[in-house]
Design an enzyme around this catalytic site. Structure first.
Site, PDB file in Angstrom:
ATOM      1  N   HIS A 173       0.837  -1.199   0.000  1.00 23.85           N
ATOM      2  CA  HIS A 173       0.000   0.000   0.000  1.00 23.85           C
ATOM      3  C   HIS A 173       0.874   1.253   0.000  1.00 23.85           C
ATOM      4  O   HIS A 173       0.646   2.197  -0.777  1.00 23.85           O
ATOM      5  CB  HIS A 173      -0.908  -0.020   1.232  1.00 23.85           C
ATOM      6  CG  HIS A 173      -1.685   1.236   1.456  1.00 23.85           C
ATOM      7  ND1 HIS A 173      -3.019   1.353   1.145  1.00 23.85           N
ATOM      8  CD2 HIS A 173      -1.322   2.438   1.977  1.00 23.85           C
ATOM      9  CE1 HIS A 173      -3.439   2.558   1.456  1.00 23.85           C
ATOM     10  NE2 HIS A 173      -2.426   3.249   1.963  1.00 23.85           N
ATOM     11  N   GLU A 174       1.893   1.270   0.872  1.00 21.78           N
ATOM     12  CA  GLU A 174       2.762   2.446   0.950  1.00 21.78           C
ATOM     13  C   GLU A 174       3.586   2.618  -0.320  1.00 21.78           C
ATOM     14  O   GLU A 174       3.863   3.740  -0.748  1.00 21.78           O
ATOM     15  CB  GLU A 174       3.676   2.342   2.180  1.00 21.78           C
ATOM     16  CG  GLU A 174       2.944   2.311   3.515  1.00 21.78           C
ATOM     17  CD  GLU A 174       1.989   3.483   3.689  1.00 21.78           C
ATOM     18  OE1 GLU A 174       2.280   4.574   3.163  1.00 21.78           O
ATOM     19  OE2 GLU A 174       0.943   3.313   4.332  1.00 21.78           O
ATOM     20  N   HIS A 177       1.898   4.653  -2.924  1.00 24.37           N
ATOM     21  CA  HIS A 177       2.086   6.096  -2.755  1.00 24.37           C
ATOM     22  C   HIS A 177       3.454   6.534  -3.279  1.00 24.37           C
ATOM     23  O   HIS A 177       3.588   7.615  -3.869  1.00 24.37           O
ATOM     24  CB  HIS A 177       1.950   6.475  -1.280  1.00 24.37           C
ATOM     25  CG  HIS A 177       0.567   6.323  -0.732  1.00 24.37           C
ATOM     26  ND1 HIS A 177      -0.541   6.860  -1.344  1.00 24.37           N
ATOM     27  CD2 HIS A 177       0.106   5.702   0.387  1.00 24.37           C
ATOM     28  CE1 HIS A 177      -1.626   6.573  -0.631  1.00 24.37           C
ATOM     29  NE2 HIS A 177      -1.260   5.872   0.413  1.00 24.37           N
ATOM     30  N   GLU A 260      -6.294   6.785  -0.906  1.00 21.99           N
ATOM     31  CA  GLU A 260      -6.170   5.609  -0.045  1.00 21.99           C
ATOM     32  C   GLU A 260      -6.875   4.406  -0.663  1.00 21.99           C
ATOM     33  O   GLU A 260      -6.365   3.279  -0.611  1.00 21.99           O
ATOM     34  CB  GLU A 260      -6.750   5.918   1.347  1.00 21.99           C
ATOM     35  CG  GLU A 260      -5.983   6.982   2.110  1.00 21.99           C
ATOM     36  CD  GLU A 260      -4.507   6.654   2.238  1.00 21.99           C
ATOM     37  OE1 GLU A 260      -4.165   5.495   2.519  1.00 21.99           O
ATOM     38  OE2 GLU A 260      -3.684   7.568   2.050  1.00 21.99           O
TER      39      GLU A 260
END
Length: 644
Positions: A173-174, A177, A260
């Site tokens: 997930h990170e 980004h 998100e």
């Protein structure tokens, strides 16, 4: 996920942020000017109109507006300067402890393994890794200006309570980004919020000063008036600053929420293990620890965090936990959750490696150019498995050297040493002359360890060494890059592999000096000569026959330009002349606008596979070119079902 579309949206959101910030500042300036007019302005003469009254108090209005806007701008610039250190600066400000590449702590080692695997699979340098040791909440964040200075931070609670699959989902997930340009916007939001908050700080100082003066003994009427003015102005600034912060939080929430959900979807697509990410979210939503951070400045990074708990409000920077889990698992029902109970067993990297996932170069030319562009910043499960097996398969001596601050520079130099004994002897002598005899001995030993390793390990080994290299100062990194340059030019020839490694080392050195640097935007039509040089180099690398090279050159460039400049005017990679030409071309293309980057990647790949073959040199050069242009490309030697 569409890497290029997301990059374009990130830049659009940055422009929107500037507009919204400007409007917020103008509103605050107007409010402060009005307060100054009412508290410190001259009273209106009898019979004067309101326009005359405003003209009478024009100096008061002007100076209050200039001082207010200047204070906000200077505070924002000050905070941005503090954050120039990149993601590591943000993580350290939050109390993060760096996890060194050579750590022996089992939990830290597992976290680093996961981060390294995801980085290798994504085709980006391994970011710095931090643990927020004093935070029991379950959370994580990624910060930085770009892939070269990124940092990933995980709380102690997440490290202790998440399984390996759940940590893997959070890290994926990170990385979404990191890959999609969200981090630069996050840091800008931090600077903006700090500037607006500065008004509240100044207001509190004035309130404190006014109240202290009021506690002193007898005073004249003028002094009492000054104290009252201080108290009124201080109170007004606190109120106006609070309103500004509320507006900034609305901006932050609007910017963050959709990102998100996109990052969740990207993490699931990447790992193909939705239970890992869903399990982490369930533990956050229904576990005992929650996701709240205890740090006093946690609000400043709230828009960066993996989760913000179950807060439902206008100012929430994340969608509700239930909504995020349902997006991953449509059958999820909150009433099913009581106390979390999850299986802790997970498949280890060693088991996967034992299953036969040995990294080797096996060209995958079934992927179409259009599909290859879709893989940029969007690695598939096969890439993750490949990276995991590659990490496990590294000889311990090389893996340790890549993670040690003292030996990582020697490994970087060993990677560019020549296979010809006579040339290598001269190169090692040059290392001893420039870096000392200890560096020469270390590079010699590491080259011997590299000799039995396949060429597919070269770029991943460099990516693994990035965190250890980044512990060096910018001056030291530049010195290492200069030595690598001298080594690859020593014999008057520069191979594709040497070019790729030396240029990535130079890019790392540049990013350590100015991580917030952005090249001037450029469009394809403005860079015809640069494009011709890049395509000609790729065509010459994989097509030794002049006729075949010309066909490859035209086939790729036709996807980018309406007409191609003549191939004969472009240098072929036979000596060192092509290196300078390619360097200059890539420097011109650094600022290529995101909406035109897919077309460039498609064209480059079309050139490399024009003859139906993909050599290791072509694959390495293509990946290096894409990395230098901030278009991280996963490995090209894997069967990618979704890209066929």
């Amino acid at each position: 996920m569409d890497f290029f579309a997301h990059q374009a949206r990130a830049r659009q959101r940055s422009r929107q942020l500037v507009v919204l910030f400007t409007l917020t500042v103008l509103a605050i300036v107007a409010a402060v000017a009005l307060i100054a007019l009412l508290t410190m302005g001259q009273p209106a003469p009898p019979g004067a109109s309101w326009q005359q009254w405003l003209r009478l108090n024009q100096p008061t209005l002007l100076w209050s507006a200039v001082i207010t806007a200047g204070l906000i701008l200077l505070a924002s610039l000050f905070r941005a300067a503090q954050l120039r250190g990149g993601g590591g600066a943000v993580a350290r400000a939050m109390g993060g402890t760096p996890i060194l590449p050579d750590t022996s702590d089992p939990q830290h080692r597992q976290l680093r393994n996961i981060v390294e695997e995801v980085a290798i699979a994504s085709g980006v340098p391994v970011p710095e890794v931090y643990v927020l040791e004093h935070e029991p909440g379950l959370n994580a964040f990624a910060a930085g200006w770009g892939t070269g200075d990124a940092a990933v931070a995980v709380t102690r609670g997440a490290l202790e309570q998440f399984t390996r699959e759940e940590i893997q989902g959070v890290i994926a997930h990170e990385f979404s980004h990191i890959l999609n340009g969200d981090m630069r916007l996050n840091i800008r939001v931090m600077a903006v919020l700090f500037g607006i908050l500065s008004l509240t700080v100044v207001g509190r100082v004035l309130l404190h000063a006014g109240s202290r003066r009021a506690m002193v003994g007898r005073r004249g009427r003028d002094q009492q008036g000054a104290e009252a003015a201080l108290l009124l102005v201080g109170l007004a600034l606190v109120v106006v600053g609070a309103i500004g912060v509320l507006g900034a939080r609305l901006i932050k929430a609007a910017v963050s929420r959709q990102r998100e959900l996109l990052a969740d979807a990207s993490a699931v697509q990447f790992t193909r293990h939705p239970q890992g990410l869903a399990g982490a979210l369930k533990k956050i939503g229904w576990g005992h620890s929650g996701s709240a951070l205890q740090a006093s400045d946690a609000e400043e990074v709230s828009h960066m965090l993996f989760a913000s708990g179950r807060l439902r409000s206008l100012f929430a920077t994340h969608p509700p936990i239930e909504q995020r889990i349902r997006a991953i698992d449509p059958s999820f029902r909150p009433e099913q959750m009581r106390r979390p109970s999850y299986a802790e067993a997970s498949a280890t990297a060693e088991r996967r490696a034992a299953a036969g996932l040995a990294p080797a170069f096996a060209p995958n030319v079934a992927v179409q150019p259009e599909a290859m562009a879709a893989l940029v910043g969007n690695p598939q499960p096969a890439h993750y498995a490949h990276a995991e097996a590659l990490r496990v398969g590294l000889p311990p001596a090389l893996a340790e050297a890549a993670r040690e601050q003292g030996r990582a520079p020697a490994l970087a130099l060993a990677l560019v040493l020549s296979a010809e004994p006579a040339v290598r002897e001269k190169q090692l002598a040059l290392v001893g002359e420039r870096a000392g005899s200890a560096a020469e001995r270390a590079a010699t030993g590491l080259y011997e360890a590299l000799a039995g390793l396949g060429p597919a390990y070269r770029l991943p080994l460099f990516e693994l060494s990035v965190p250890a290299l980044k512990l060096r100062t910018p001056a030291q990194l530049n010195a290492i890059a200069d030595i690598a340059d001298a080594l690859v030019h020593l014999d008057g020839r520069v191979s594709v592999s040497e070019f790729a490694l030396s240029r990535l080392l130079h890019k790392l050195a540049r990013s350590s000096e100015r991580p917030d640097r952005r090249a001037r935007p450029v469009k394809l039509a403005q860079a015809r000569d640069a494009l011709a040089t890049v395509f000609a180099t790729l065509a010459h690398v994989g097509h030794r026959d002049a006729h075949a090279a010309l066909g490859a050159y035209r086939a790729g460039l036709a996807r980018v330009l309406s007409s191609a400049p003549p191939l004969a005017e472009r240098p072929a990679p036979t000596d060192t002349a092509w290196v300078d030409a390619l360097d200059a071309a890539l420097a011109q293309l650094e600022g290529l606008v995101p909406e035109e980057q897919p077309k460039l990647v498609e064209g480059l790949f079309a050139t490399t596979i024009h003859d139906g073959q993909l050599t290791l040199d072509e694959a390495e050069l293509l990946r290096a070119v894409c990395a230098l242009l901030d278009c991280p490309l996963p490995s090209l030697n894997l069967p990618i079902d979704s890209a066929r």
